[in-house]
Design a protein around this motif. Structure first.
Motif, PDB file in Angstrom:
ATOM      1  N   HIS A 126      14.156   3.049  -6.000  1.00 26.40           N
ATOM      2  CA  HIS A 126      14.313   3.889  -7.184  1.00 26.40           C
ATOM      3  C   HIS A 126      13.334   5.061  -7.200  1.00 26.40           C
ATOM      4  O   HIS A 126      13.338   5.858  -8.152  1.00 26.40           O
ATOM      5  N   LEU A 127      12.513   5.169  -6.141  1.00 25.91           N
ATOM      6  CA  LEU A 127      11.571   6.283  -6.067  1.00 25.91           C
ATOM      7  C   LEU A 127      12.230   7.471  -5.365  1.00 25.91           C
ATOM      8  O   LEU A 127      13.038   7.279  -4.460  1.00 25.91           O
ATOM      9  N   PRO A 128      11.889   8.686  -5.739  1.00 23.67           N
ATOM     10  CA  PRO A 128      12.408   9.841  -5.033  1.00 23.67           C
ATOM     11  C   PRO A 128      11.972   9.835  -3.566  1.00 23.67           C
ATOM     12  O   PRO A 128      10.832   9.522  -3.272  1.00 23.67           O
ATOM     13  N   ASP A 129      12.929  10.131  -2.678  1.00 28.76           N
ATOM     14  CA  ASP A 129      12.631  10.186  -1.240  1.00 28.76           C
ATOM     15  C   ASP A 129      11.972   8.909  -0.756  1.00 28.76           C
ATOM     16  O   ASP A 129      11.000   8.932   0.003  1.00 28.76           O
ATOM     17  N   SER A 130      12.453   7.762  -1.247  1.00 28.06           N
ATOM     18  CA  SER A 130      11.845   6.489  -0.868  1.00 28.06           C
ATOM     19  C   SER A 130      12.089   6.187   0.591  1.00 28.06           C
ATOM     20  O   SER A 130      13.088   6.596   1.170  1.00 28.06           O
ATOM     21  N   ARG A 131      11.141   5.498   1.149  1.00 23.71           N
ATOM     22  CA  ARG A 131      11.250   5.059   2.546  1.00 23.71           C
ATOM     23  C   ARG A 131      11.147   3.556   2.574  1.00 23.71           C
ATOM     24  O   ARG A 131      10.112   2.992   2.268  1.00 23.71           O
ATOM     25  N   LYS A 132      12.191   2.939   2.940  1.00 26.93           N
ATOM     26  CA  LYS A 132      12.181   1.483   2.950  1.00 26.93           C
ATOM     27  C   LYS A 132      11.448   0.992   4.190  1.00 26.93           C
ATOM     28  O   LYS A 132      11.571   1.551   5.242  1.00 26.93           O
ATOM     29  N   GLY A 133      10.654  -0.126   4.008  1.00 25.40           N
ATOM     30  CA  GLY A 133       9.891  -0.699   5.120  1.00 25.40           C
ATOM     31  C   GLY A 133      10.148  -2.152   5.245  1.00 25.40           C
ATOM     32  O   GLY A 133      10.838  -2.750   4.476  1.00 25.40           O
ATOM     33  N   GLY A 146       0.817  -1.210   0.000  1.00 20.64           N
ATOM     34  CA  GLY A 146       0.000   0.000   0.000  1.00 20.64           C
ATOM     35  C   GLY A 146       0.851   1.261   0.000  1.00 20.64           C
ATOM     36  O   GLY A 146       0.548   2.232  -0.702  1.00 20.64           O
ATOM     37  N   ARG A 147       1.931   1.236   0.788  1.00 12.89           N
ATOM     38  CA  ARG A 147       2.814   2.403   0.858  1.00 12.89           C
ATOM     39  C   ARG A 147       3.485   2.659  -0.494  1.00 12.89           C
ATOM     40  O   ARG A 147       3.579   3.800  -0.964  1.00 12.89           O
ATOM     41  N   LEU A 148       3.915   1.597  -1.152  1.00 13.77           N
ATOM     42  CA  LEU A 148       4.586   1.746  -2.448  1.00 13.77           C
ATOM     43  C   LEU A 148       3.617   2.230  -3.526  1.00 13.77           C
ATOM     44  O   LEU A 148       3.981   3.040  -4.378  1.00 13.77           O
ATOM     45  N   MET A 149       2.381   1.770  -3.479  1.00 14.10           N
ATOM     46  CA  MET A 149       1.391   2.222  -4.462  1.00 14.10           C
ATOM     47  C   MET A 149       1.152   3.718  -4.336  1.00 14.10           C
ATOM     48  O   MET A 149       0.982   4.414  -5.341  1.00 14.10           O
ATOM     49  N   GLN A 150       1.155   4.222  -3.118  1.00 14.45           N
ATOM     50  CA  GLN A 150       0.965   5.653  -2.919  1.00 14.45           C
ATOM     51  C   GLN A 150       2.206   6.444  -3.324  1.00 14.45           C
ATOM     52  O   GLN A 150       2.109   7.466  -4.000  1.00 14.45           O
ATOM     53  N   GLN A 151       3.398   5.959  -2.944  1.00 12.26           N
ATOM     54  CA  GLN A 151       4.632   6.676  -3.273  1.00 12.26           C
ATOM     55  C   GLN A 151       4.891   6.699  -4.773  1.00 12.26           C
ATOM     56  O   GLN A 151       5.442   7.665  -5.301  1.00 12.26           O
ATOM     57  N   SER A 152       4.473   5.651  -5.467  1.00 16.39           N
ATOM     58  CA  SER A 152       4.741   5.567  -6.906  1.00 16.39           C
ATOM     59  C   SER A 152       3.753   6.375  -7.726  1.00 16.39           C
ATOM     60  O   SER A 152       3.962   6.571  -8.930  1.00 16.39           O
ATOM     61  N   GLY A 153       2.656   6.823  -7.110  1.00 14.90           N
ATOM     62  CA  GLY A 153       1.633   7.541  -7.848  1.00 14.90           C
ATOM     63  C   GLY A 153       0.577   6.643  -8.447  1.00 14.90           C
ATOM     64  O   GLY A 153      -0.336   7.118  -9.130  1.00 14.90           O
ATOM     65  N   PHE A 154       0.685   5.325  -8.210  1.00 10.20           N
ATOM     66  CA  PHE A 154      -0.342   4.406  -8.704  1.00 10.20           C
ATOM     67  C   PHE A 154      -1.686   4.751  -8.078  1.00 10.20           C
ATOM     68  O   PHE A 154      -2.733   4.682  -8.727  1.00 10.20           O
ATOM     69  N   ILE A 155      -1.661   5.133  -6.811  1.00 11.42           N
ATOM     70  CA  ILE A 155      -2.850   5.625  -6.123  1.00 11.42           C
ATOM     71  C   ILE A 155      -2.569   7.064  -5.697  1.00 11.42           C
ATOM     72  O   ILE A 155      -1.634   7.318  -4.942  1.00 11.42           O
ATOM     73  N   THR A 156      -3.355   7.998  -6.211  1.00 15.66           N
ATOM     74  CA  THR A 156      -3.132   9.410  -5.905  1.00 15.66           C
ATOM     75  C   THR A 156      -4.091   9.934  -4.840  1.00 15.66           C
ATOM     76  O   THR A 156      -3.930  11.038  -4.359  1.00 15.66           O
ATOM     77  N   GLN A 157      -5.109   9.162  -4.536  1.00 15.59           N
ATOM     78  CA  GLN A 157      -6.039   9.509  -3.470  1.00 15.59           C
ATOM     79  C   GLN A 157      -6.579   8.198  -2.895  1.00 15.59           C
ATOM     80  O   GLN A 157      -6.365   7.144  -3.488  1.00 15.59           O
ATOM     81  N   PRO A 158      -7.205   8.260  -1.730  1.00 17.15           N
ATOM     82  CA  PRO A 158      -7.652   7.000  -1.113  1.00 17.15           C
ATOM     83  C   PRO A 158      -8.534   6.171  -2.040  1.00 17.15           C
ATOM     84  O   PRO A 158      -9.538   6.644  -2.553  1.00 17.15           O
ATOM     85  N   HIS A 159      -8.100   4.939  -2.293  1.00 19.83           N
ATOM     86  CA  HIS A 159      -8.876   3.996  -3.098  1.00 19.83           C
ATOM     87  C   HIS A 159      -8.891   2.673  -2.327  1.00 19.83           C
ATOM     88  O   HIS A 159      -8.174   1.741  -2.664  1.00 19.83           O
ATOM     89  N   ALA A 160      -9.698   2.620  -1.283  1.00 18.57           N
ATOM     90  CA  ALA A 160      -9.719   1.429  -0.432  1.00 18.57           C
ATOM     91  C   ALA A 160     -10.057   0.185  -1.239  1.00 18.57           C
ATOM     92  O   ALA A 160      -9.528  -0.895  -0.997  1.00 18.57           O
ATOM     93  N   ARG A 161     -10.944   0.328  -2.218  1.00 17.69           N
ATOM     94  CA  ARG A 161     -11.367  -0.836  -2.999  1.00 17.69           C
ATOM     95  C   ARG A 161     -10.205  -1.407  -3.801  1.00 17.69           C
ATOM     96  O   ARG A 161     -10.058  -2.626  -3.929  1.00 17.69           O
ATOM     97  N   THR A 162      -9.370  -0.523  -4.365  1.00 23.82           N
ATOM     98  CA  THR A 162      -8.221  -0.984  -5.137  1.00 23.82           C
ATOM     99  C   THR A 162      -7.270  -1.793  -4.262  1.00 23.82           C
ATOM    100  O   THR A 162      -6.843  -2.886  -4.624  1.00 23.82           O
ATOM    101  N   GLU A 163      -6.934  -1.249  -3.101  1.00 29.09           N
ATOM    102  CA  GLU A 163      -6.040  -1.964  -2.191  1.00 29.09           C
ATOM    103  C   GLU A 163      -6.684  -3.264  -1.721  1.00 29.09           C
ATOM    104  O   GLU A 163      -6.015  -4.299  -1.623  1.00 29.09           O
ATOM    105  N   GLU A 164      -7.965  -3.214  -1.447  1.00 30.44           N
ATOM    106  CA  GLU A 164      -8.678  -4.403  -0.977  1.00 30.44           C
ATOM    107  C   GLU A 164      -8.645  -5.510  -2.014  1.00 30.44           C
ATOM    108  O   GLU A 164      -8.433  -6.685  -1.692  1.00 30.44           O
ATOM    109  N   GLN A 165      -8.833  -5.146  -3.285  1.00 25.93           N
ATOM    110  CA  GLN A 165      -8.826  -6.153  -4.348  1.00 25.93           C
ATOM    111  C   GLN A 165      -7.444  -6.777  -4.518  1.00 25.93           C
ATOM    112  O   GLN A 165      -7.317  -7.987  -4.733  1.00 25.93           O
TER     113      GLN A 165
END
Length: 247
Positions: A240-247, A193-212
């Motif tokens: 490889h993302l700008p200002d990436s935060r490893k988890g 979920g964190r990577l999807m947000q940092q990469s721009g794949f999700i630009t606003q909350p999309h609970a259904r996308t993450e849930e699927q």
């Protein structure tokens, strides 16, 4: 093997049902009982209805959340009579569930989760599960008492265990093929979920996308080794993302 099978009761209202569930467990060789925020426990009514299974009650653990109850489990099966929109793997027949539970319990803890007497499990609690199971019943009146539901699923588990033992078939799953614990899987979901947000794949909350996507990986049932590979892949992308935060 049976000691690795955990019965989890969520917010049980009537303490007598806890005692009756303990009795149902002991008749089928199950001893691990975890209670999530019971309304009243310990309680004389629970002790009375437990009959000869007071030892199961005395060894029961009380916890504050379902996540705490199942964090170390490699499979979490939620019992639910209602059809859900959540696309989790679903067992239509309890005996199919029992066979898989017994296989997983050879090497790690598994849990069967039961909800409140009146309302069952919430959607958020179902999301803590890896699978769902329903007990086939009269479609016009399919309501079971909590302890009855525990008895039926415990019987199916014990039956699958007996068949396995009678056949002397004790297949040991290779360690690298062991399913991840619930806690490990949650860390993977958080990382994804964190990577999807940092990469721009999700630009606003999309609970259904993450849930699927989470349901997709739940259905795939990756092993611990495979999940570790996926975490490594996510970390490689993240680096490889700008200002990436490893988890």
């Amino acid at each position: 093997m049976l000691s690795n099978i955990r019965i989890v009761l969520v917010q049980t209202f009537h303490p007598g049902n806890i005692g009756a569930a303990a009795r149902a467990m002991k008749t089928m060789g199950l001893t691990e009982l975890v209670l999530v925020n019971p309304r009243a426990f310990p309680d004389e009514e629970a002790t009375r209805l437990a009959a000869g299974a007071v030892d199961v009650l005395e060894n029961a653990r009380c916890v504050n959340s379902l996540e705490e109850a199942v964090s170390d489990c490699v499979q979490v099966v939620g019992a639910s009579a209602r059809l859900r929109s959540l696309p989790l793997p679903h067992f239509d027949e309890p005996d199919d569930m029992a066979q898989q539970v017994i296989q997983n319990a050879v090497q790690a803890p598994v849990a069967l989760v039961f909800g409140r007497e009146r309302s069952g499990l919430t959607n958020d609690e179902i999301r803590c599960c890896t699978h769902q199971v329903s007990i086939p019943a009269n479609p016009e009146y399919g309501i079971l008492n909590l302890s009855q539901a525990v008895q039926i699923l415990a019987y199916e588990v014990h039956r699958a265990w007996r068949k396995r033992d009678d056949n002397h078939f004790m297949y040991q799953r290779p360690l690298e093929a062991t399913p991840p614990s619930r806690d490990q899987f949650v860390h993977f979901q958080d990382h994804l979920g964190r990577l999807m947000q940092q990469s721009g794949f999700i630009t606003q909350p999309h609970a259904r996308t993450e849930e699927q996507l989470q349901a997709l990986f739940s259905r795939a049932q990756p092993s611990r080794k495979e999940l570790s590979l996926l975490r490594g892949l996510l970390s490689a992308f993240e680096s490889h993302l700008p200002d990436s935060r490893k988890g």
